[in-house]
Design a protein around this motif. Structure first.
Motif, short mmCIF file in Angstrom:
data_model
loop_
_atom_site.label_atom_id
_atom_site.label_comp_id
_atom_site.label_asym_id
_atom_site.label_seq_id
_atom_site.Cartn_x
_atom_site.Cartn_y
_atom_site.Cartn_z
N ALA A 165 5.98 -9.41 -22.81
CA ALA A 165 6.62 -10.59 -23.39
C ALA A 165 6.92 -10.43 -24.88
O ALA A 165 7.91 -10.97 -25.37
N LYS A 166 6.11 -9.65 -25.59
CA LYS A 166 6.37 -9.54 -27.03
C LYS A 166 7.74 -8.90 -27.31
O LYS A 166 8.33 -9.14 -28.35
N CYS A 167 8.23 -8.09 -26.40
CA CYS A 167 9.59 -7.54 -26.56
C CYS A 167 10.62 -8.28 -25.70
O CYS A 167 11.72 -8.56 -26.16
N ASP A 188 16.80 -9.63 -13.95
CA ASP A 188 18.00 -9.20 -13.23
C ASP A 188 17.92 -7.71 -12.92
O ASP A 188 18.22 -7.27 -11.81
N ALA A 189 17.54 -6.93 -13.95
CA ALA A 189 17.49 -5.47 -13.79
C ALA A 189 16.49 -5.09 -12.70
O ALA A 189 16.75 -4.21 -11.88
N ILE A 190 15.35 -5.79 -12.65
CA ILE A 190 14.30 -5.45 -11.68
C ILE A 190 14.67 -5.91 -10.27
O ILE A 190 14.35 -5.26 -9.28
N LYS A 200 10.97 3.25 -15.13
CA LYS A 200 10.99 2.94 -16.56
C LYS A 200 9.69 2.25 -17.02
O LYS A 200 9.26 2.45 -18.14
N ILE A 201 9.10 1.44 -16.15
CA ILE A 201 7.84 0.79 -16.55
C ILE A 201 6.71 1.83 -16.55
O ILE A 201 5.87 1.83 -17.44
N ARG A 202 6.73 2.73 -15.59
CA ARG A 202 5.68 3.76 -15.61
C ARG A 202 5.79 4.66 -16.84
O ARG A 202 4.78 5.02 -17.43
N GLY A 204 8.42 4.47 -19.60
CA GLY A 204 9.13 4.05 -20.80
C GLY A 204 10.63 4.25 -20.66
O GLY A 204 11.11 4.93 -19.75
N HIS A 205 11.38 3.62 -21.56
CA HIS A 205 12.84 3.66 -21.50
C HIS A 205 13.32 4.63 -22.58
O HIS A 205 13.03 4.43 -23.75
N PRO A 206 14.05 5.71 -22.19
CA PRO A 206 14.45 6.75 -23.16
C PRO A 206 15.17 6.19 -24.38
O PRO A 206 16.01 5.30 -24.25
C1 HEC Z 1 7.87 -2.46 -27.56
C2 HEC Z 1 8.88 -3.25 -26.87
C3 HEC Z 1 8.88 -3.23 -25.36
C4 HEC Z 1 7.83 -3.45 -24.51
C5 HEC Z 1 6.37 -3.71 -24.86
C6 HEC Z 1 8.38 -3.42 -23.18
N1 HEC Z 1 9.72 -3.17 -23.22
FE1 HEC Z 1 10.97 -2.98 -21.63
N2 HEC Z 1 12.48 -2.42 -22.87
C7 HEC Z 1 12.42 -2.45 -24.25
C8 HEC Z 1 13.70 -1.99 -24.79
C9 HEC Z 1 14.06 -1.90 -26.26
C10 HEC Z 1 14.51 -1.68 -23.66
C11 HEC Z 1 15.95 -1.16 -23.67
C12 HEC Z 1 16.92 -2.26 -23.95
C13 HEC Z 1 18.36 -1.84 -23.79
O1 HEC Z 1 18.66 -0.85 -23.12
O2 HEC Z 1 19.22 -2.56 -24.32
C14 HEC Z 1 13.70 -1.96 -22.47
C15 HEC Z 1 14.13 -1.76 -21.19
C16 HEC Z 1 13.45 -2.17 -20.06
C17 HEC Z 1 13.91 -2.03 -18.71
C18 HEC Z 1 15.18 -1.29 -18.30
C19 HEC Z 1 16.30 -2.16 -17.92
C20 HEC Z 1 17.52 -1.33 -17.52
O3 HEC Z 1 17.99 -1.52 -16.42
O4 HEC Z 1 17.96 -0.49 -18.30
C21 HEC Z 1 12.97 -2.60 -17.89
C22 HEC Z 1 13.01 -2.71 -16.38
C23 HEC Z 1 11.90 -3.08 -18.74
N3 HEC Z 1 12.22 -2.80 -20.05
C24 HEC Z 1 10.76 -3.73 -18.30
C25 HEC Z 1 9.61 -3.89 -19.08
C26 HEC Z 1 8.35 -4.39 -18.59
C27 HEC Z 1 8.12 -4.92 -17.18
C28 HEC Z 1 7.46 -4.31 -19.62
C29 HEC Z 1 5.98 -4.58 -19.61
C30 HEC Z 1 5.20 -3.84 -18.63
C31 HEC Z 1 8.18 -3.81 -20.77
N4 HEC Z 1 9.49 -3.58 -20.41
C32 HEC Z 1 7.63 -3.63 -22.04
C33 HEC Z 1 11.35 -2.81 -25.01
C34 HEC Z 1 10.07 -3.04 -24.54
#
Ligand code: HEC
Ligand code: HEC
Length: 232
Positions: A165-167, A188-190, A200-202, A204-206
């Motif tokens: 939630a913080k992001c 929506d994405a999920i 991506k959750i496992r 991180g997002h590149p």
């Molecule tokens: C430190 C900040 C941060 C945290 C914490 C974070 N996210 Fe993200 N997340 C991002 C950013 C930034 C992106 C990429 C946004 C973009 O592409 O415009 C992203 C992308 C995603 C995407 C990819 C969507 C797509 O289709 O490209 C998913 C799914 C997602 N986050 C889910 C989660 C979930 C669920 C959690 C918690 C378990 C989480 N995120 C925690 C910052 C965060």
């Protein structure tokens, strides 16, 4: 008593079989993100020419250098999520290299068939190989027809609110993945592609600071997905 020993032994052996060292944990998220989109991890452009192994009938030539485009988010290739649809290539999955030798996988990645030796360093190829060998997993909690994820949404909600939630915002609407006026939020994405979201959750997002959650385990990630699919 004997049964107890057998059970303890069995438990320990399954724990050790899945054990990850600190060194490997550093490589896993990096390798998995390179698998997703190595150009974004490295901050470089994709090669101009279509990947030599990409089939002429394929519809996604512009993404032809991403591992996921030929082998799928689930790494199951033609047997998985890309068995049909616009991402279909007919290429096999990576199941045979689950627990495979790192050197063997690196050799495959440098082969004529792949040609990654010219665009990535050995240490990057090694990180990808560690991901391929150690982190392939089944996703029985995703219904392949409805794409609904069955998990403990209550547990998922607790983790979502504490860590995502913080992001992404408490309601999941703080980050819009598209340019306005288009709107694609985390829910929506999920809903649209739970396999991609699982990856991506496992890991991180590149190219962003979103962290890897794989140490929580697959079931917990499924819980998070399950909760997120109900965000509006
Ligand atoms: C430190 C900040 C941060 C945290 C914490 C974070 N996210 Fe993200 N997340 C991002 C950013 C930034 C992106 C990429 C946004 C973009 O592409 O415009 C992203 C992308 C995603 C995407 C990819 C969507 C797509 O289709 O490209 C998913 C799914 C997602 N986050 C889910 C989660 C979930 C669920 C959690 C918690 C378990 C989480 N995120 C925690 C910052 C965060
Ligand atoms: C343009 C398509 C394409 C891309 C992109 C691609 N591969 Fe492949 N890959 C193939 C083909 C084709 C094969 C050979 C399959 C066969 O033998 O039928 C293969 C085979 C493999 C194998 C051996 C599988 C086996 O059981 O023989 C591994 C491991 C592998 N790829 C990993 C990767 C990784 C990791 C990446 C990203 C760094 C990647 N591939 C990117 C097309 C691709």
């Amino acid at each position: 008593m004997k049964n107890l020993f057998v059970m303890v032994f069995f438990l320990l052996s399954t724990i050790y079989a899945n054990a990850i060292s600190v060194e490997e944990s550093k490589q896993i998220a990096k390798g998995a993100q390179l698998y997703d989109k190595w150009m974004s991890v490295k901050g470089v452009k994709s090669p101009k020419e279509v990947h030599p192994s990409y089939p002429a009938t394929g519809k996604k030539a512009k993404d032809s250098w991403r591992c996921k485009e030929c082998h799928g988010w689930d790494a199951k290739g033609v047997l998985g999520q890309y068995s049909k649809g616009s991402h279909y290539t007919g290429i096999k999955g990576l199941q045979d290299y689950k627990n495979g030798k790192i050197e063997d996988i690196v050799t495959i990645l440098k082969s004529e068939n792949h040609q990654y030796g010219s665009v990535m360093k050995d240490e990057e190829l090694k990180a990808i190989a560690i991901f391929v060998s150690m982190m392939q997993t089944d996703t029985p909690f995703i219904d392949s027809k409805t794409k609904r994820v069955s998990g403990d949404a209550t547990n998922g909600g607790i983790i979502f609110q504490a860590t995502c939630a913080k992001c992404h915002g408490e309601d999941g609407k703080m980050i819009n993945f598209k340019e306005a006026p288009k709107e694609v939020f985390v829910g929506d994405a999920i809903r649209d592609n739970p396999w991609e979201a699982f990856h991506k959750i496992r890991f991180g997002h590149p190219g962003t600071f979103m962290p890897a959650f794989f140490p929580f385990g697959d079931k917990t990630v499924a819980d998070i997905l399950s909760y997120s699919q109900d965000l509006e």
